[in-house]
Scaffold this motif. Structure first.
Motif, PDB file in Angstrom:
ATOM      1  N   PHE A 113       0.888  -1.178  -0.058  1.00  0.00           N
ATOM      2  CA  PHE A 113      -0.028   0.077  -0.011  1.00  0.00           C
ATOM      3  C   PHE A 113       0.917   1.221  -0.079  1.00  0.00           C
ATOM      4  N   TYR A 114       1.930   1.485   0.909  1.00  0.00           N
ATOM      5  CA  TYR A 114       2.613   2.206   1.070  1.00  0.00           C
ATOM      6  C   TYR A 114       3.296   2.629  -0.152  1.00  0.00           C
ATOM      7  N   SER A 115       3.997   1.585  -0.703  1.00  0.00           N
ATOM      8  CA  SER A 115       5.038   1.512  -1.920  1.00  0.00           C
ATOM      9  C   SER A 115       4.203   2.273  -2.891  1.00  0.00           C
ATOM     10  N   ALA A 116       2.895   1.705  -3.301  1.00  0.00           N
ATOM     11  CA  ALA A 116       1.886   2.518  -4.423  1.00  0.00           C
ATOM     12  C   ALA A 116       1.535   3.895  -4.031  1.00  0.00           C
ATOM     13  N   TYR A 117       1.360   4.167  -2.700  1.00  0.00           N
ATOM     14  CA  TYR A 117       0.786   5.512  -2.053  1.00  0.00           C
ATOM     15  C   TYR A 117       2.019   6.556  -2.442  1.00  0.00           C
ATOM     16  N   GLY A 118       2.938   6.292  -1.921  1.00  0.00           N
ATOM     17  CA  GLY A 118       4.176   7.169  -2.063  1.00  0.00           C
ATOM     18  C   GLY A 118       4.681   7.665  -0.661  1.00  0.00           C
ATOM     19  N   PRO A 119       5.618   8.509  -0.651  1.00  0.00           N
ATOM     20  CA  PRO A 119       6.390   8.759   0.521  1.00  0.00           C
ATOM     21  C   PRO A 119       5.253   9.509   1.549  1.00  0.00           C
ATOM     22  N   LEU A 120       5.397   9.325   2.846  1.00  0.00           N
ATOM     23  CA  LEU A 120       4.665   9.945   3.828  1.00  0.00           C
ATOM     24  C   LEU A 120       5.294  11.232   4.403  1.00  0.00           C
ATOM     25  N   GLU A 121       4.619  12.143   4.900  1.00  0.00           N
ATOM     26  CA  GLU A 121       5.223  13.337   5.122  1.00  0.00           C
ATOM     27  C   GLU A 121       6.074  12.871   6.672  1.00  0.00           C
ATOM     28  N   PRO A 122       7.203  13.807   6.872  1.00  0.00           N
ATOM     29  CA  PRO A 122       7.922  13.765   8.089  1.00  0.00           C
ATOM     30  C   PRO A 122       6.826  14.282   9.267  1.00  0.00           C
ATOM     31  N   GLY A 123       6.655  13.200  10.356  1.00  0.00           N
ATOM     32  CA  GLY A 123       5.946  13.526  11.475  1.00  0.00           C
ATOM     33  C   GLY A 123       4.765  12.857  11.385  1.00  0.00           C
ATOM     34  N   TYR A 124       4.458  11.870  10.433  1.00  0.00           N
ATOM     35  CA  TYR A 124       3.176  11.217  10.027  1.00  0.00           C
ATOM     36  C   TYR A 124       2.932  10.437  11.252  1.00  0.00           C
ATOM     37  N   ARG A 125       3.775   9.728  12.046  1.00  0.00           N
ATOM     38  CA  ARG A 125       3.399   8.850  13.014  1.00  0.00           C
ATOM     39  C   ARG A 125       3.018   9.506  14.230  1.00  0.00           C
ATOM     40  N   GLU A 126       3.606  10.837  14.427  1.00  0.00           N
ATOM     41  CA  GLU A 126       3.153  11.526  15.498  1.00  0.00           C
ATOM     42  C   GLU A 126       1.817  12.160  15.802  1.00  0.00           C
TER      43      GLU A 126
END
Length: 270
Positions: free
Chosen positions: A223-236
């Protein structure tokens, strides 16, 4: 619960008479049926007070290029949709879902909100436009629950709202959101996503949909590979965004969801 008795209306919308109807699983907040027509087609009927708004949302999803059932007709509280293939399992389709959600999130808005309010059954969803994202999340998604939760939870929610200016970006891209993106609202067949259903669309930070998708499970790496990079701080930020659907569940289904609400508040450090 109401039933679809006005089949004359249905015949007028789709141009064929119904011959058989079957109530579909789910439908906690509205009645959904599959109807076979005299000309051999099958359609999905949804009955409820929000169907005019849902039709507009389904069309917006389809216009993004993401898969959604075609709206065949809407009249009063009756929505008629294309019946899509579904085998009930994401399995090998996580990558296809990531690509579909990326198409959705690539559609930009000018502000945060939607052209109309919505609802999950008796729980209103306020979508009034806001110029800044922390303001929208505080006023439209969290503080609206203060009158409906125990006082101790309310105080913690208020503390969180007061800190959103430093927790959330002020003006992230306003992306077209599905708004209720959990796996039960994703139709899949043959390893492909055939449709995103039951939307509660608005324009907001893309991470809201991702947090919802993680509420009861975890997308695969595909999913994440196809969606693309997440923004810094996503987990927080994930717990901040997960809190809203947890509060919706608490109000809809009762105290069994209080531990989930408390967990996300604790993850936010309030």
């Amino acid at each position: 619960m109401a039933r679809f008795d006005d089949f004359e209306l249905l015949s007028g919308l789709v141009g064929a008479a119904p011959v058989r109807r079957t109530r579909m699983a789910g439908g906690d907040l509205s009645l959904v049926e599959r109807v076979e027509l005299q000309d051999g087609r099958s359609v999905i009927l949804k009955h409820g007070p929000q169907v005019q708004r849902e039709a507009a949302m389904l069309r917006a999803i389809a216009q993004s290029g993401a898969p959604a059932p075609e709206v065949l007709g809407v009249a009063g509280d009756l929505l008629v949709m294309e019946a899509l293939a579904s085998d009930g399992s994401l399995g090998s389709a996580w990558g296809a879902l990531g690509a579909a959600v990326r198409l959705l999130h690539d559609v930009p808005g000018d502000a945060y909100g939607w052209e109309s309010d919505h609802a999950f059954g008796p729980v209103p969803i306020e979508n009034g436009w806001s110029e800044t994202w922390p303001e929208f999340w505080a006023e439209r998604r969290l503080r609206v629950f203060l009158a409906h939760v125990p006082a101790d939870l309310g105080r913690r929610i208020e503390r969180l709202c007061n800190s959103l200016g430093v927790r959330l970006p002020e003006r992230p891209k306003a992306s077209l959101l599905h708004g209720d993106l959990w796996t039960g609202n994703v139709l899949v067949a043959g390893g492909q996503v055939t449709g995103l259903i039951d939307p509660a669309c608005y324009f907001g930070h893309s991470e809201v949909d991702l947090a919802m998708l993680c509420l009861f499970g975890s997308p695969s790496p595909a999913f994440y590979s196809a969606y693309g990079p997440l923004e810094p701080g996503y987990r927080e930020r994930q717990a901040v965004y997960s809190l809203w659907p947890a509060l919706v569940h608490l109000r809809l289904f009762g105290g069994g969801y209080r531990p989930m609400v408390e967990r996300f508040l604790s993850d936010c450090g309030v």
